[in-house]
Design a protein around this motif. Structure first.
Motif, short mmCIF file in Angstrom:
data_model
loop_
_atom_site.label_atom_id
_atom_site.label_comp_id
_atom_site.label_asym_id
_atom_site.label_seq_id
_atom_site.Cartn_x
_atom_site.Cartn_y
_atom_site.Cartn_z
N GLU A 258 0.84 -1.20 0.00
CA GLU A 258 0.00 0.00 0.00
C GLU A 258 0.88 1.26 0.00
O GLU A 258 1.96 1.27 0.61
N PRO A 259 0.43 2.32 -0.66
CA PRO A 259 1.21 3.56 -0.67
C PRO A 259 1.56 4.08 0.73
O PRO A 259 2.65 4.59 0.96
N GLU A 260 0.63 3.93 1.67
CA GLU A 260 0.86 4.41 3.03
C GLU A 260 2.04 3.67 3.69
O GLU A 260 2.78 4.25 4.48
N VAL B 75 5.15 5.32 2.39
CA VAL B 75 5.32 6.63 3.04
C VAL B 75 5.83 6.44 4.47
O VAL B 75 6.76 7.12 4.90
N GLU B 76 5.23 5.52 5.21
CA GLU B 76 5.68 5.25 6.59
C GLU B 76 7.14 4.81 6.62
O GLU B 76 7.91 5.25 7.49
N TRP C 118 -1.19 0.29 -7.68
CA TRP C 118 -1.39 1.71 -7.39
C TRP C 118 -1.98 2.37 -8.63
O TRP C 118 -1.49 2.18 -9.74
N VAL D 7 -1.82 7.65 -7.48
CA VAL D 7 -1.40 7.86 -6.09
C VAL D 7 -0.53 9.12 -6.03
O VAL D 7 0.54 9.17 -6.63
N ILE E 232 1.89 10.39 -4.52
CA ILE E 232 2.96 10.03 -3.59
C ILE E 232 3.82 11.24 -3.20
O ILE E 232 4.26 11.34 -2.06
N MET F 265 1.93 13.18 -0.61
CA MET F 265 1.85 12.40 0.63
C MET F 265 3.17 12.49 1.41
O MET F 265 3.16 12.68 2.63
N ARG G 27 4.16 14.74 5.13
CA ARG G 27 4.74 14.08 6.30
C ARG G 27 6.14 14.57 6.63
O ARG G 27 6.54 14.58 7.80
#
Length: 182
Positions: free
Chosen positions: A112-114, A117-118, A161, A164, A166, A169, A173
């Protein structure tokens, strides 16, 4: 660089030249760039004010006036580069000549894209304390078809995806400018 650093297009052009010719002179930059002496001098003054160029001596090319030698200072700013694979994320902290300073890696908990990112945020958190100069941005390499102007993954089949954002995102963050590429 110019949009965020507030430098002129001629300074940006000379920045690109001094990255590829890190020890040079004003005369060489005039010849390489095709810009006028006045424009080159103004751009050099701008880059020196930012600490990106430094006068390091003189060179006597033959007869005539000696030339001031300029040296690019790549460690005065740092950049981050994030690389994404199916299983992990690696982020490298580098100087302006892309010489690595440090790196961090995190496994991905999902595609997942999240999760990407995390992982990037965690790696950047590990690297920022090691930065001894300002970090000016992040370049994120992701698989798939990229719309660079929108900083979006249009489609990445292996990750499933679709459209997205990205770049946005990551920027939200990290509070850093982000460029997205394949």
């Amino acid at each position: 660089m110019s949009e965020r650093a507030g430098i002129s297009p001629s300074s940006e052009a000379l920045f690109d030249l001094v990255r590829s010719h890190p020890v040079t002179t004003r005369t060489e930059l005039v010849q390489l760039s095709g810009l006028s002496k006045a424009t080159v001098s103004e751009a050099i003054a701008s880059l020196m004010a930012l600490g990106l160029l430094k006068e390091v001596g003189k060179r006597q090319p033959g007869r005539g006036r000696s030339q001031v030698v300029l040296e690019f200072q790549p460690a005065t700013r740092l950049v981050l580069g994030a690389h994404y694979t199916e299983r992990a994320c690696r982020v490298v902290l580098a100087d302006l000549l892309a010489s690595p300073v440090a790196q961090a890696e995190r496994p991905l908990r999902s595609t997942e894209p999240e999760a990407f990112v995390e992982a990037v945020v965690a790696c950047v958190g590990d690297l920022m304390p090691r930065a001894d100069a300002p970090v000016v941005g992040l370049g994120a390499g992701t698989p798939g078809l990229i719309d660079a102007s929108r900083r979006e993954v249009v489609i990445s089949v292996p990750q499933q995806w679709f459209h997205v954002p990205i770049g946005a995102m990551l920027e939200e963050r990290l509070n850093l400018p982000v460029v997205v590429a394949n």
